[in-house]
Design an enzyme around this catalytic site. Structure first.
Site, mmCIF file in Angstrom:
data_model
loop_
_atom_site.group_PDB
_atom_site.id
_atom_site.type_symbol
_atom_site.label_atom_id
_atom_site.label_comp_id
_atom_site.label_asym_id
_atom_site.label_seq_id
_atom_site.Cartn_x
_atom_site.Cartn_y
_atom_site.Cartn_z
ATOM 1 C CB CYS A 76 -0.915 -0.024 1.217
ATOM 2 S SG CYS A 76 -1.770 1.526 1.552
ATOM 3 C CB CYS A 130 0.242 1.961 4.086
ATOM 4 S SG CYS A 130 -1.448 1.346 3.842
#
Length: 304
Positions: free
Chosen positions: A46, A49
């Protein structure tokens, strides 16, 4: 000017850690009884993230122990991600006293992350230094000793100095309730400012009013126990018995029956057992051993 006391710095390893399904109860549910715990749901693939995670860690470190953080890799912990209905990442949940109190999705700028954490510090009762803190303590003592009118006057005086004091606002509601002034207590609930409505103190006062109203409708304990003895799957009788027991001052027995109802059928009546449990928990002190034990048992059932 009053400032929040966020406590002494804690070791980074204690403030920020990697979590898993096996440690979720200890790292999040139990740890959040003391301070809010931020749970960062992320994954190695991700992109956002990788930006949000370090920013959250920095903000948590700067809070110096007022909040903690647990990082959960959703690829490795799909069970918890499913239970909390994580549909996209990054997703961040904030837990306090064993339950989710706030959340957001996606990467946020540093200013919004700080605001998110500052709100959690306030919600968890970051104590103010100075004279108002002493006045709050005195008012609470008055209320415990049965001097509801004096307590209400003291809480009102505190609000005169600090209109945003959730502790004083919630205390005044409880004082009116203790004095038998249910209508005035309800009026304070109905007209509470939005920032106070988000506070644990307000939730406690509101829960006590809700339980007081339920107590007026509670049936005789003996009759409800007899009905349950005839049919242990009479869910309505078990719920009514829990309400009646709480109205008669037996919160522990009430919680036990509500936990049993949740175990038998957690979805019955739109999750009435869980809803009633949270109302009882909210009405008691967060550090009450009965509440702590009840929350642990409920969490064990939910995350089993």
């Amino acid at each position: 000017m009053l400032e929040l006391n966020t406590g002494n710095a804690a070791p980074a390893g204690d403030l920020i850690k990697d979590g898993s399904e096996a440690t979720f109860m200890e790292d999040v549910i139990q740890a959040s009884q003391d301070v809010p715990v931020i749970v960062d749901f992320w994954a190695p693939w991700c992109g956002p993230c990788k930006t949000l995670g370090p920013a959250l860690e920095q903000a948590v470190t700067e809070a110096k122990g007022a909040v903690k953080m647990v990082k959960i890799d959703v690829d490795q912990n799909q069970g918890i991600a499913g239970q909390l209905q994580i549909q996209s990442i990054p997703t961040v949940y904030a837990f306090y006293q064993g339950k989710p109190v706030d959340a957001f999705q996606g990467a946020l700028p540093g200013s919004e992350i700080k605001a998110f954490i500052d709100k959690l510090v306030t919600l968890s009762g970051g104590e103010a230094d100075g004279g108002l803190a002493d006045a709050l303590e005195a008012a609470e003592s008055m209320l415990e000793e049965g001097a509801a009118v004096d307590a209400a006057q003291t809480f009102a005086a505190i609000l005169g100095e600090d209109p945003t004091s959730a502790a004083a606002y919630g205390g005044m509601i409880r004082a009116y309730l203790a004095a038998g002034e249910l209508d005035q207590a309800q009026a304070l609930i109905d007209n509470a400012p939005d920032e106070i409505k988000a506070s644990p103190e307000f939730e406690t006062a509101k829960a006590q009013i809700d339980l007081s109203k339920q107590a007026e409708q509670a049936g005789p304990v003996a009759e409800l126990e007899a009905a349950l003895a005839k049919d242990e799957n009479d869910h309505q009788a078990r719920l009514d018995l829990a309400i009646a027991l709480h109205a008669n001052g037996n919160a522990e027995a009430a919680i036990d029956h509500l936990l049993e109802l949740f175990r038998r059928d957690r979805e019955w009546n739109d999750g009435a057992a869980k809803t009633q449990l949270f109302t009882v928990f909210d009405a008691l002190k967060a550090d009450d051993p009965i509440v702590l034990a009840g929350r642990r048992k409920l969490s064990s059932m939910i995350f089993a």
